[in-house]
Design an enzyme around this catalytic site. Structure first.
Site, PDB file in Angstrom:
ATOM      1  N   GLY A 247      28.751  39.454  39.757  1.00 52.67           N
ATOM      2  CA  GLY A 247      27.915  39.240  40.938  1.00 52.67           C
ATOM      3  C   GLY A 247      26.492  38.923  40.530  1.00 52.67           C
ATOM      4  O   GLY A 247      26.234  38.462  39.408  1.00 52.67           O
ATOM      5  N   GLU A 269      28.987  40.511  34.482  1.00 57.78           N
ATOM      6  CA  GLU A 269      28.960  39.038  34.479  1.00 57.78           C
ATOM      7  C   GLU A 269      28.031  38.634  35.611  1.00 57.78           C
ATOM      8  O   GLU A 269      28.441  38.544  36.767  1.00 57.78           O
ATOM      9  CB  GLU A 269      30.353  38.450  34.742  1.00 57.78           C
ATOM     10  CG  GLU A 269      31.413  38.810  33.739  1.00 57.78           C
ATOM     11  CD  GLU A 269      31.107  38.337  32.346  1.00 57.78           C
ATOM     12  OE1 GLU A 269      30.198  37.496  32.157  1.00 57.78           O
ATOM     13  OE2 GLU A 269      31.766  38.840  31.427  1.00 57.78           O
TER      14      GLU A 269
END
Ligand code: UN1
Length: 516
Positions: A247, A269
């Protein structure tokens, strides 16, 4: 395709994926129970309500956690190759459902059908990878300094793995995490994006079939469709030793500190701000295809989307001309129709962010050579379709330093390779990067320790579309996590160093004498 025809086809797709248009829970295992608030999933393709769902309440979450805990105690005892067999069967089912699941991805999040199918292919690929891995998961053996002693490392499951995923890869990111987590002997609790709950339900249904056919507990793979309060529970749950979060950098920062505060592990990530350097030695036709796919694929909503082109001054005008020509050919519209290259953005908030970014870019001095704008008309009635655009900018503009999840491409000029690399690295994010060149020196410099500072560095390939065999992730504000291939599996296990003494004596390490 008429609307009515498309609706009929989508009804059949939903039915095959086990999704009803009526209210359904989002849920756990094969038993869908939920008692929270109701949400509807609307397609950005045509603005239509696809289905209604009930979110899980905090109480439902507690029940699901209990179920996961029980399942974990059993599942971790299954030999790893047997766990691999479960994932092999998941891969087979995904091949069977590829067409329908790809269509649902395309309809619920708006990416082109080709990319929807590509995403399911990525799921199949990670299953194949994980099956092989299930016969490995190997540690090192070392030589002990003591006679008659053996030393080695072994890897054990962590327990419950939490997966929090974003809307833009609504099925693949789950599979990267779940396939590895499961072969590693963990069970999972997945909180998908509230913007793509039906894709998650479809995956859960497919997984539930596999679990059922193997008489495994439903609690092995759990799905919780809910809001931030449910994400918060996962993040703060000491019983979830690993949280894999995909996100924004802003939310990722909170996740990282909360998980670290309880000594948990996170795989992050987060945002990217990916550039392609196009040198004077590039094959320009290749460079243009790479750049355009990178910028407009998934409507610029991939973490790996190409946001910046860093172009040698001697070919700048030529590249500009080719880009303008290429953008003129782009067809924007219903992503389920094959001729369209680009579908809508995920929702009207994303459109607003796109418009704001364009306005900021203009204010900061950007010059648009391909203008943006929101598309209007019957085909675009969801109000989520925008024009991909291109602006000439300076790398230092605040808006260029920021990741905007939209098809806005920034052009930047450079004079020599050192400057190009400095520009490429001079952003807070560090996910993906690429160079287009046929010159070995340029390519190797870009790949050297003085080159790209990103987690992914490609030569003559764009920034997006990584294969699952490599570890996926990036540095700096991208968060440092690695998912999918290579040895990313090690994040999903705990390491144990074991020393076995098979003599009749008890010599101490470091030659210490201790006689009694
Ligand atoms: C993402 O955008 O979150 O490399 C993932 C790619 C895809 C995955 C992107 N394989 O573009």
């Amino acid at each position: 395709m008429t609307n009515k025809h498309q609706k009929f086809k989508m009804d059949q797709t939903l039915q095959r994926l086990g999704i009803s248009r009526d209210n359904q829970g989002g849920s756990c295992g094969t038993q869908f129970f939920a008692s929270g608030a109701s949400i509807g999933s609307h397609s950005p393709v045509d603005g239509e309500l696809i289905a209604n769902l009930t979110k899980v309440s905090e109480g439902d979450y507690d029940k699901i956690l209990h179920q996961a805990r029980k399942a974990s105690a059993e599942f971790r005892l299954l030999p790893a190759p047997k766990r691999g067999e479960i994932i092999r069967q998941l891969g087979l089912k995904l091949r069977q459902y590829k067409d329908d699941l790809g269509k649902l991805v395309s309809y619920e999040v708006g990416k082109s059908l080709q990319e929807g199918w590509g995403e399911v292919q990525e799921m199949i690929d990670i299953c194949d990878f994980a099956v092989g891995l299930s016969r490995q998961l190997h540690g090192y053996t070392m030589h002990s300094e003591r006679v008659g002693h053996r030393m080695y490392e072994q890897y054990h499951p962590l327990g419950i793995v939490g997966i929090i995923s974003a809307f833009n890869f609504p099925v693949a990111v789950w599979s990267w995490n779940a396939a590895l987590a499961l072969v590693c002997g963990n069970v999972t609790i997945w909180k998908p994006s509230e913007k793509a709950p039906l894709c998650a339900l479809a995956c859960q249904n497919i997984m539930a079939e596999v679990l059922k056919e193997n008489q495994l507990s439903e609690g092995v793979c759990n799905l919780v469709i809910g809001g931030a309060e449910i994400g918060e529970k996962i993040v703060n749950q000491p019983e979830i030793p690993l949280v894999s979060f995909t996100g924004s950098t802003a939310v990722g920062r909170q996740v990282a500190s909360k998980v670290a505060a309880r000594f948990g592990r996170s795989i992050l990530e987060l945002g990217g701000n990916n550039a392609i350097i196009i040198t004077e030695n590039a094959d320009l036709d290749m460079a243009i295809i790479g750049a355009v796919f990178g910028a407009v694929g998934t409507a610029g909503q991939r973490c790996t989307s190409t946001r910046r082109l860093i172009i040698h001054h001697s070919i700048y005008a030529q590249v500009k001309e080719k880009l303008v020509e290429a953008y003129r050919q782009l067809k924007i519209g219903n992503p389920l129709e094959h001729q369209n290259h680009m579908g809508p953005l995920i929702d009207v908030q994303a459109v607003k962010q796109y418009e704001d970014a364009i306005a900021q870019c203009k204010n900061q001095g950007g010059h648009f050579i391909v203008e943006g704008g929101v598309l209007v008309g019957e085909e675009y009635k969801s109000k989520c379709y925008v024009k991909p655009c291109i602006a000439e900018v300076e790398n230092s503009y605040p808006i260029v330093q920021h990741e905007t999840f939209a098809p806005i491409l920034y052009l930047i000029k450079y004079k020599d390779m050192e400057e190009a690399i400095a520009l490429q690295n001079n952003v807070p994010q560090g996910l993906s990067s690429a160079i287009m060149t046929q010159n070995l020196r340029e390519a190797e410099l870009f790949l050297s320790s003085a080159g790209s500072d990103c987690g992914i560095a490609n030569v003559n390939i764009g920034t997006s579309g990584a294969e699952i065999g490599g570890a996926f992730g990036g540095e700096k504000e991208t968060g440092g996590g690695r998912e999918s291939g290579s040895d990313a599996w090690k994040y999903y296990m705990r390491r144990q160093t074991t020393t076995i003494n098979y003599t009749k004596d008890l010599p101490l390490a470091q030659g210490i004498k201790f006689d009694i």
